[in-house]
Design a protein around this motif. Structure first.
Motif, PDB file in Angstrom:
ATOM      1  N   LEU A   6     114.049 -89.322  70.324  1.00 32.03           N
ATOM      2  CA  LEU A   6     112.860 -88.494  70.101  1.00 32.03           C
ATOM      3  C   LEU A   6     111.670 -89.343  69.652  1.00 32.03           C
ATOM      4  CD1 LEU A   6     114.445 -85.402  68.304  1.00 32.03           C
ATOM      5  CD2 LEU A   6     113.585 -85.527  70.650  1.00 32.03           C
ATOM      6  N   ILE A   7     111.961 -90.328  68.805  1.00 31.25           N
ATOM      7  CA  ILE A   7     110.889 -91.199  68.328  1.00 31.25           C
ATOM      8  C   ILE A   7     110.333 -92.032  69.474  1.00 31.25           C
ATOM      9  CG2 ILE A   7     110.382 -93.205  66.882  1.00 31.25           C
ATOM     10  CD1 ILE A   7     112.267 -92.045  64.804  1.00 31.25           C
ATOM     11  N   VAL A   8     111.236 -92.528  70.320  1.00 29.19           N
ATOM     12  CA  VAL A   8     110.785 -93.297  71.481  1.00 29.19           C
ATOM     13  C   VAL A   8     109.915 -92.425  72.375  1.00 29.19           C
ATOM     14  CG1 VAL A   8     111.557 -94.382  73.624  1.00 29.19           C
ATOM     15  CG2 VAL A   8     112.688 -94.943  71.466  1.00 29.19           C
ATOM     16  N   ALA A   9     110.320 -91.157  72.528  1.00 30.38           N
ATOM     17  CA  ALA A   9     109.574 -90.255  73.403  1.00 30.38           C
ATOM     18  C   ALA A   9     108.265 -89.787  72.772  1.00 30.38           C
ATOM     19  CB  ALA A   9     110.440 -89.045  73.761  1.00 30.38           C
ATOM     20  N   ALA A  10     108.296 -89.523  71.479  1.00 29.23           N
ATOM     21  CA  ALA A  10     107.122 -88.935  70.825  1.00 29.23           C
ATOM     22  C   ALA A  10     106.254 -89.945  70.108  1.00 29.23           C
ATOM     23  CB  ALA A  10     107.575 -87.853  69.835  1.00 29.23           C
ATOM     24  N   GLY A  11     106.770 -91.159  69.889  1.00 28.56           N
ATOM     25  CA  GLY A  11     105.984 -92.163  69.202  1.00 28.56           C
ATOM     26  C   GLY A  11     106.198 -92.124  67.701  1.00 28.56           C
ATOM     27  N   LEU A  12     105.427 -92.893  66.991  1.00 28.04           N
ATOM     28  CA  LEU A  12     105.614 -93.054  65.550  1.00 28.04           C
ATOM     29  C   LEU A  12     105.351 -91.784  64.760  1.00 28.04           C
ATOM     30  CD1 LEU A  12     104.016 -96.567  64.993  1.00 28.04           C
ATOM     31  CD2 LEU A  12     106.427 -95.957  64.809  1.00 28.04           C
ATOM     32  N   ALA A  13     104.620 -90.836  65.322  1.00 26.23           N
ATOM     33  CA  ALA A  13     104.325 -89.606  64.585  1.00 26.23           C
ATOM     34  C   ALA A  13     105.596 -88.881  64.206  1.00 26.23           C
ATOM     35  CB  ALA A  13     103.435 -88.696  65.424  1.00 26.23           C
ATOM     36  N   MET A  14     106.628 -88.991  65.041  1.00 31.36           N
ATOM     37  CA  MET A  14     107.903 -88.316  64.775  1.00 31.36           C
ATOM     38  C   MET A  14     108.644 -88.987  63.629  1.00 31.36           C
ATOM     39  SD  MET A  14     109.593 -85.759  66.246  1.00 31.36           S
ATOM     40  CE  MET A  14     111.248 -85.081  66.242  1.00 31.36           C
ATOM     41  N   ASP A  15     108.434 -90.274  63.476  1.00 31.72           N
ATOM     42  CA  ASP A  15     109.179 -91.040  62.477  1.00 31.72           C
ATOM     43  C   ASP A  15     108.906 -90.537  61.066  1.00 31.72           C
ATOM     44  OD1 ASP A  15     110.804 -93.072  61.461  1.00 31.72           O
ATOM     45  OD2 ASP A  15     109.086 -94.362  61.133  1.00 31.72           O
ATOM     46  N   GLN A  16     107.664 -90.232  60.752  1.00 25.59           N
ATOM     47  CA  GLN A  16     107.314 -89.785  59.402  1.00 25.59           C
ATOM     48  C   GLN A  16     107.969 -88.438  59.081  1.00 25.59           C
ATOM     49  OE1 GLN A  16     103.123 -89.581  58.690  1.00 25.59           O
ATOM     50  NE2 GLN A  16     103.355 -89.058  56.530  1.00 25.59           N
ATOM     51  N   TRP A  17     108.009 -87.533  60.062  1.00 19.98           N
ATOM     52  CA  TRP A  17     108.626 -86.223  59.843  1.00 19.98           C
ATOM     53  C   TRP A  17     110.123 -86.354  59.612  1.00 19.98           C
ATOM     54  CZ3 TRP A  17     112.315 -83.452  62.645  1.00 19.98           C
ATOM     55  CH2 TRP A  17     112.478 -82.125  62.256  1.00 19.98           C
ATOM     56  N   VAL A  18     110.773 -87.187  60.434  1.00 24.08           N
ATOM     57  CA  VAL A  18     112.227 -87.358  60.318  1.00 24.08           C
ATOM     58  C   VAL A  18     112.596 -87.982  58.979  1.00 24.08           C
ATOM     59  CG1 VAL A  18     114.202 -88.631  61.229  1.00 24.08           C
ATOM     60  CG2 VAL A  18     112.647 -87.450  62.789  1.00 24.08           C
ATOM     61  N   SER A  19     111.894 -89.074  58.610  1.00 23.67           N
ATOM     62  CA  SER A  19     112.233 -89.770  57.367  1.00 23.67           C
ATOM     63  C   SER A  19     111.937 -88.920  56.143  1.00 23.67           C
ATOM     64  CB  SER A  19     111.451 -91.082  57.278  1.00 23.67           C
ATOM     65  OG  SER A  19     110.059 -90.825  57.263  1.00 23.67           O
ATOM     66  N   GLY A  20     111.091 -87.904  56.293  1.00 23.59           N
ATOM     67  CA  GLY A  20     110.763 -87.067  55.147  1.00 23.59           C
ATOM     68  C   GLY A  20     111.649 -85.863  54.974  1.00 23.59           C
ATOM     69  N   LEU A  21     112.313 -85.410  56.055  1.00 24.57           N
ATOM     70  CA  LEU A  21     113.061 -84.157  55.985  1.00 24.57           C
ATOM     71  C   LEU A  21     114.572 -84.332  56.001  1.00 24.57           C
ATOM     72  CD1 LEU A  21     113.212 -81.059  56.034  1.00 24.57           C
ATOM     73  CD2 LEU A  21     113.022 -81.191  58.535  1.00 24.57           C
ATOM     74  N   LEU A  22     115.077 -84.977  57.027  1.00 26.02           N
ATOM     75  CA  LEU A  22     116.525 -84.983  57.218  1.00 26.02           C
ATOM     76  C   LEU A  22     117.317 -85.620  56.080  1.00 26.02           C
ATOM     77  CD1 LEU A  22     116.944 -85.603  61.056  1.00 26.02           C
ATOM     78  CD2 LEU A  22     117.024 -83.467  59.775  1.00 26.02           C
ATOM     79  N   PRO A  23     116.867 -86.755  55.496  1.00 25.54           N
ATOM     80  CA  PRO A  23     117.658 -87.316  54.399  1.00 25.54           C
ATOM     81  C   PRO A  23     117.830 -86.359  53.228  1.00 25.54           C
ATOM     82  CG  PRO A  23     116.096 -88.926  55.213  1.00 25.54           C
ATOM     83  CD  PRO A  23     115.737 -87.622  55.875  1.00 25.54           C
ATOM     84  N   HIS A  24     116.868 -85.449  53.022  1.00 28.30           N
ATOM     85  CA  HIS A  24     116.995 -84.502  51.932  1.00 28.30           C
ATOM     86  C   HIS A  24     118.130 -83.502  52.184  1.00 28.30           C
ATOM     87  CE1 HIS A  24     113.011 -86.115  50.989  1.00 28.30           C
ATOM     88  NE2 HIS A  24     113.207 -85.660  49.761  1.00 28.30           N
ATOM     89  N   LEU A  25     118.430 -83.232  53.446  1.00 30.11           N
ATOM     90  CA  LEU A  25     119.566 -82.359  53.750  1.00 30.11           C
ATOM     91  C   LEU A  25     120.870 -83.004  53.315  1.00 30.11           C
ATOM     92  CD1 LEU A  25     118.565 -81.044  57.300  1.00 30.11           C
ATOM     93  CD2 LEU A  25     118.263 -79.924  55.086  1.00 30.11           C
ATOM     94  N   SER A  26     120.968 -84.313  53.499  1.00 24.42           N
ATOM     95  CA  SER A  26     122.143 -85.039  53.031  1.00 24.42           C
ATOM     96  C   SER A  26     122.259 -84.947  51.514  1.00 24.42           C
ATOM     97  CB  SER A  26     122.060 -86.505  53.473  1.00 24.42           C
ATOM     98  OG  SER A  26     123.129 -87.256  52.946  1.00 24.42           O
ATOM     99  N   ALA A  27     121.125 -85.077  50.822  1.00 26.44           N
ATOM    100  CA  ALA A  27     121.137 -84.989  49.362  1.00 26.44           C
ATOM    101  C   ALA A  27     121.570 -83.600  48.903  1.00 26.44           C
ATOM    102  CB  ALA A  27     119.745 -85.315  48.812  1.00 26.44           C
ATOM    103  N   VAL A  28     121.135 -82.560  49.612  1.00 28.72           N
ATOM    104  CA  VAL A  28     121.530 -81.194  49.255  1.00 28.72           C
ATOM    105  C   VAL A  28     123.042 -81.033  49.351  1.00 28.72           C
ATOM    106  CG1 VAL A  28     121.432 -78.785  50.004  1.00 28.72           C
ATOM    107  CG2 VAL A  28     119.335 -80.120  49.835  1.00 28.72           C
ATOM    108  N   LEU A  29     123.642 -81.555  50.410  1.00 33.76           N
ATOM    109  CA  LEU A  29     125.095 -81.460  50.556  1.00 33.76           C
ATOM    110  C   LEU A  29     125.804 -82.214  49.435  1.00 33.76           C
ATOM    111  CD1 LEU A  29     125.491 -81.852  54.426  1.00 33.76           C
ATOM    112  CD2 LEU A  29     125.921 -79.801  53.063  1.00 33.76           C
ATOM    113  N   LEU A  30     125.279 -83.374  49.064  1.00 30.51           N
ATOM    114  CA  LEU A  30     125.865 -84.130  47.955  1.00 30.51           C
ATOM    115  C   LEU A  30     125.764 -83.340  46.654  1.00 30.51           C
ATOM    116  CD1 LEU A  30     124.553 -87.706  48.790  1.00 30.51           C
ATOM    117  CD2 LEU A  30     126.957 -87.021  48.686  1.00 30.51           C
ATOM    118  N   PHE A  31     124.620 -82.697  46.421  1.00 25.31           N
ATOM    119  CA  PHE A  31     124.454 -81.875  45.222  1.00 25.31           C
ATOM    120  C   PHE A  31     125.479 -80.739  45.202  1.00 25.31           C
ATOM    121  CE2 PHE A  31     119.703 -83.079  45.084  1.00 25.31           C
ATOM    122  CZ  PHE A  31     119.976 -84.139  44.235  1.00 25.31           C
TER     123      PHE A  31
END
Length: 219
Positions: free
Chosen positions: A70-95
């Motif tokens: 997706l990042i390759v297709a959409a460019g760097l704009a996608m990178d900021q959204w991914v790095s800001g959202l998805l890792p927090h889902l992992s943290a929620v599961l750990l909590f």
């Protein structure tokens, strides 16, 4: 670009670098410590623990490959959204994992220090729930350190990107398995079974701390 357009040494160097990067990335505690802690709480055998590690590692790379595409297709704009959202889902599961084990240990009647020999408790949750919880934890958190590599090779064609994905998968699973085995062996060598009466509290607290570290890493 086809494989013939790149010299074989260049391809091998690229794949080797991908493997090493993925292996070292697996040294992060989030990639092995939850498996040791949950496996310990569930009384998993080594094959079952390694099965969870393998499944979670592959899920981790599948997500990374999808996000990388997706990042390759959409460019760097996608990178900021991914790095800001998805890792927090992992943290929620750990909590959630940590809160469950911690609360369970607090409401359970403690075993007297001078009482009978401590027996290991039954697993806190079903094996399937623990297994798929660990897999989900890794699946919702793509390997951010691997994403720039996808982007840097975007112009080399699907073959190179697919080969990189395989190298990432092998390196990630190998690293997760190696560090999980080392941690599991250390647990036995240190004879931590003597602390089993406090295991629920330690397990829950450790998972919550790992979740906090994941969140802190994003800021």
């Amino acid at each position: 670009m086809t494989p013939s357009d790149l010299e074989q040494p260049v391809i091998l160097s690229l794949l080797g670098a991908g493997f090493v990067t993925a292996f070292l990335h697996a040294a992060l505690p989030t990639h092995w410590l939850p498996f040791v802690l949950v496996g310990r709480a569930q009384r998993w055998t080594l094959p079952r623990m390694m099965g969870a590690v393998t499944a979670a590692g592959l899920a981790h790379i599948v997500t990374t490959a999808i996000v990388g595409g997706l990042i390759v297709a959409a460019g760097l704009a996608m990178d900021q959204w991914v790095s800001g959202l998805l890792p927090h889902l992992s943290a929620v599961l750990l909590f959630l994992f940590g809160a469950f084990y911690l609360s369970r240990s607090l409401i359970r009647r403690p075993v007297p220090a001078d009482g009978p020999p401590l027996e290991l408790a039954e697993p806190a949750v079903s094996h399937a729930a623990a297994f798929w919880g660990l897999v989900a934890m890794m699946a919702v958190s793509p390997g951010e350190v691997l994403l720039p590599i996808y982007l840097s090779q975007a112009g080399e064609g699907l073959f190179i990107l697919a080969a990189l994905t395989v190298a990432f998968a092998v390196g990630t699973v190998a690293g997760m398995a190696a560090f999980t085995l080392l941690a599991r062996a250390g647990w036995s060598v240190l004879r931590l079974e003597r602390w089993a009466r406090y295991e629920g509290a330690v397990l829950g607290g450790a998972l919550i701390v790992i979740g906090l570290l994941v969140v802190a890493h994003q800021h």
